[in-house]
Design a protein around this motif. Structure first.
Motif, PDB file in Angstrom:
ATOM      1  N   GLN A 115       0.839  -1.201   0.000  1.00 29.93           N
ATOM      2  CA  GLN A 115       0.000   0.000   0.000  1.00 29.93           C
ATOM      3  C   GLN A 115       0.870   1.246   0.000  1.00 29.93           C
ATOM      4  O   GLN A 115       1.945   1.265   0.604  1.00 29.93           O
ATOM      5  CB  GLN A 115      -0.886   0.000   1.247  1.00 29.93           C
ATOM      6  N   ALA A 116       0.381   2.288  -0.645  1.00 31.84           N
ATOM      7  CA  ALA A 116       1.119   3.551  -0.699  1.00 31.84           C
ATOM      8  C   ALA A 116       1.177   4.165   0.690  1.00 31.84           C
ATOM      9  O   ALA A 116       0.156   4.256   1.387  1.00 31.84           O
ATOM     10  CB  ALA A 116       0.438   4.506  -1.670  1.00 31.84           C
ATOM     11  N   ILE A 117       2.386   4.568   1.103  1.00 31.97           N
ATOM     12  CA  ILE A 117       2.519   5.224   2.396  1.00 31.97           C
ATOM     13  C   ILE A 117       3.100   6.624   2.245  1.00 31.97           C
ATOM     14  O   ILE A 117       3.141   7.381   3.213  1.00 31.97           O
ATOM     15  CB  ILE A 117       3.376   4.374   3.372  1.00 31.97           C
ATOM     16  N   ARG A 121      -0.916  12.457   5.780  1.00 29.69           N
ATOM     17  CA  ARG A 121      -1.165  11.731   7.021  1.00 29.69           C
ATOM     18  C   ARG A 121      -2.572  11.137   7.072  1.00 29.69           C
ATOM     19  O   ARG A 121      -2.757   9.983   7.439  1.00 29.69           O
ATOM     20  CB  ARG A 121      -0.949  12.675   8.204  1.00 29.69           C
ATOM     21  N   ASP A 122      -3.571  11.934   6.705  1.00 34.03           N
ATOM     22  CA  ASP A 122      -4.966  11.476   6.796  1.00 34.03           C
ATOM     23  C   ASP A 122      -5.250  10.275   5.904  1.00 34.03           C
ATOM     24  O   ASP A 122      -6.246   9.584   6.103  1.00 34.03           O
ATOM     25  CB  ASP A 122      -5.924  12.620   6.418  1.00 34.03           C
ATOM     26  N   ASP A 123      -4.413  10.057   4.899  1.00 31.17           N
ATOM     27  CA  ASP A 123      -4.639   8.965   3.952  1.00 31.17           C
ATOM     28  C   ASP A 123      -3.813   7.718   4.263  1.00 31.17           C
ATOM     29  O   ASP A 123      -3.851   6.744   3.504  1.00 31.17           O
ATOM     30  CB  ASP A 123      -4.323   9.422   2.517  1.00 31.17           C
ATOM     31  N   LEU A 124      -3.049   7.747   5.341  1.00 32.30           N
ATOM     32  CA  LEU A 124      -2.236   6.578   5.680  1.00 32.30           C
ATOM     33  C   LEU A 124      -3.122   5.358   5.950  1.00 32.30           C
ATOM     34  O   LEU A 124      -4.155   5.480   6.617  1.00 32.30           O
ATOM     35  CB  LEU A 124      -1.393   6.853   6.925  1.00 32.30           C
ATOM     36  N   PRO A 125      -2.741   4.195   5.441  1.00 26.97           N
ATOM     37  CA  PRO A 125      -3.553   2.995   5.683  1.00 26.97           C
ATOM     38  C   PRO A 125      -3.419   2.521   7.133  1.00 26.97           C
ATOM     39  O   PRO A 125      -2.340   2.608   7.724  1.00 26.97           O
ATOM     40  CB  PRO A 125      -2.956   1.964   4.715  1.00 26.97           C
ATOM     41  N   GLU A 126      -4.527   2.035   7.687  1.00 23.28           N
ATOM     42  CA  GLU A 126      -4.520   1.498   9.055  1.00 23.28           C
ATOM     43  C   GLU A 126      -4.687  -0.017   9.071  1.00 23.28           C
ATOM     44  O   GLU A 126      -4.707  -0.632  10.136  1.00 23.28           O
ATOM     45  CB  GLU A 126      -5.654   2.130   9.871  1.00 23.28           C
ATOM     46  N   PHE A 129      -2.486  -4.892   5.811  1.00 21.74           N
ATOM     47  CA  PHE A 129      -1.058  -5.194   5.663  1.00 21.74           C
ATOM     48  C   PHE A 129      -0.782  -6.700   5.661  1.00 21.74           C
ATOM     49  O   PHE A 129       0.262  -7.152   5.223  1.00 21.74           O
ATOM     50  CB  PHE A 129      -0.255  -4.599   6.830  1.00 21.74           C
TER      51      PHE A 129
ATOM     52  N   SER B  56      -0.071  -6.638  12.624  1.00 17.72           N
ATOM     53  CA  SER B  56      -0.522  -5.569  11.734  1.00 17.72           C
ATOM     54  C   SER B  56      -1.673  -4.780  12.355  1.00 17.72           C
ATOM     55  O   SER B  56      -1.854  -3.602  12.045  1.00 17.72           O
ATOM     56  CB  SER B  56      -0.912  -6.117  10.364  1.00 17.72           C
ATOM     57  N   GLY B  60      -1.513  -0.859  12.824  1.00 13.73           N
ATOM     58  CA  GLY B  60      -2.628  -0.019  12.398  1.00 13.73           C
ATOM     59  C   GLY B  60      -3.082   0.918  13.514  1.00 13.73           C
ATOM     60  O   GLY B  60      -3.450   2.064  13.253  1.00 13.73           O
ATOM     61  N   VAL B  63      -0.649   3.787  13.722  1.00 11.42           N
ATOM     62  CA  VAL B  63      -0.920   4.722  12.626  1.00 11.42           C
ATOM     63  C   VAL B  63      -2.186   5.528  12.916  1.00 11.42           C
ATOM     64  O   VAL B  63      -2.230   6.745  12.732  1.00 11.42           O
ATOM     65  CB  VAL B  63      -1.063   3.972  11.283  1.00 11.42           C
ATOM     66  N   LYS B  67      -2.900   9.577  13.224  1.00 10.41           N
ATOM     67  CA  LYS B  67      -3.915  10.270  12.432  1.00 10.41           C
ATOM     68  C   LYS B  67      -4.902  11.035  13.291  1.00 10.41           C
ATOM     69  O   LYS B  67      -5.476  12.032  12.855  1.00 10.41           O
ATOM     70  CB  LYS B  67      -4.647   9.276  11.525  1.00 10.41           C
ATOM     71  N   ARG B  92       6.911  -0.515   5.411  1.00 12.60           N
ATOM     72  CA  ARG B  92       7.526   0.770   5.091  1.00 12.60           C
ATOM     73  C   ARG B  92       7.022   1.897   5.985  1.00 12.60           C
ATOM     74  O   ARG B  92       7.248   3.075   5.688  1.00 12.60           O
ATOM     75  CB  ARG B  92       7.385   1.118   3.607  1.00 12.60           C
TER      76      ARG B  92
END
Lengths: 162, 111
Positions: A115-117, A121-126, A129, B56, B60, B63, B67, B92
């Protein structure tokens, strides 16, 4: 002259005789039980003399596999059941995880794309993975569906020696 | 999920006292982080020295904690174990957070 397989098998079991070691772990998949079983597996392979790198990799992979079983395959099951078994094969540990939950969608393993990181910030995946982690850390990852079981099989390589 | 916090002049250190951040504790972790950072200083350092393992779901939750902080706040990590560092590197996410070997020296504590 011993083959590679026999040499690795001997060193794998050098701390405990084969018939004294559990060959498989059967448990009811839940978050609490996953924690407990991960600890059991870790202690077992540690006692068998597996290298620390492979132990860490196995714990990471197995946590993801078992979490998926709890959260997806067996989430709605009235009597969920899971079994983990493993044995050395060549220069790796081969692990098999069976559960009686629902089949994988399309009977396929998820692709687990990275996933794109590099995003705001608001679009970071949670989440999402897990399958990428599993695919990156394992070899020979295979999935099979029988009439009532999911069977996932994969190898974790031992560290190179010398 | 137990989190302890101490505040210095312009930084808050949040210490995770449990040895795992996993599927079982992820939601509580996220909620507690929100409560602690909500009106806290701009610089927040998460001390993971005592954490042996993260999956994970735990990642999450870290992260998500970032956010839910204010735009002026940053979340730094310290004391990553081999396993925790590996999970951040595989995803990453080690490029998203500033990571310290040890909790940086922040001078005297305001307590």
């Amino acid at each position: 002259m011993l083959s590679i397989h026999e040499v690795v098998s001997e060193s794998y079991f050098r701390y405990l005789p084969m018939n004294a070691r559990p060959l498989r772990w059967q448990f009811t998949p839940s978050e609490q039980e996953v924690r407990r079983v991960l600890g059991c597996v870790r202690d077992d392979i540690c006692a068998a003399g597996i290298d620390e790198g492979a132990i860490i990799t196995l714990e990471i992979v197995l946590a993801e596999v078992l979490n998926n079983i709890v959260e997806h395959a067996c989430a709605a099951h009235a009597a969920p059941s899971c079994m983990i078994s493993y044995a050395p094969i060549g220069s790796a540990l081969r692990i098999t995880v069976r559960d009686n939950g629902t089949p994988m969608p399309n009977l396929e393993l998820p692709a687990g794309k990275e996933q794109a990181i590099d995003v705001p910030r608001d679009d970071l995946p949670e989440g999402g993975f897990g399958w990428n982690i599993i695919r990156t850390l394992t070899q020979n990852l295979r999935y099979q569906r029988t009439s009532d079981e999911n069977i996932l099989c994969f190898d974790i390589a031992f560290a190179n020696e010398g | 999920m137990q989190l302890e916090q101490r505040t210095h002049a312009d930084a808050m250190v949040i210490t995770v006292t449990q040895d795992r951040i996993d599927a079982m504790g992820a939601i509580q972790f996220k909620d507690q982080m929100r409560a602690l950072t909500n009106e806290g200083p701009a610089r927040v350092i998460l001390d993971l020295t005592g954490v042996d393992f993260i999956d994970s779901s735990g990642l999450g939750a870290v992260v998500a904690s970032l956010k839910q902080m204010r735009a002026d706040q940053c979340l730094e990590l310290a004391g990553l174990s081999t396993t925790v560092e590996k999970v951040f590197r595989l995803t990453r996410m080690d490029s998203v957070f500033t990571i310290h070997q040890d909790v940086p020296d922040l001078g005297t504590c305001n307590a």
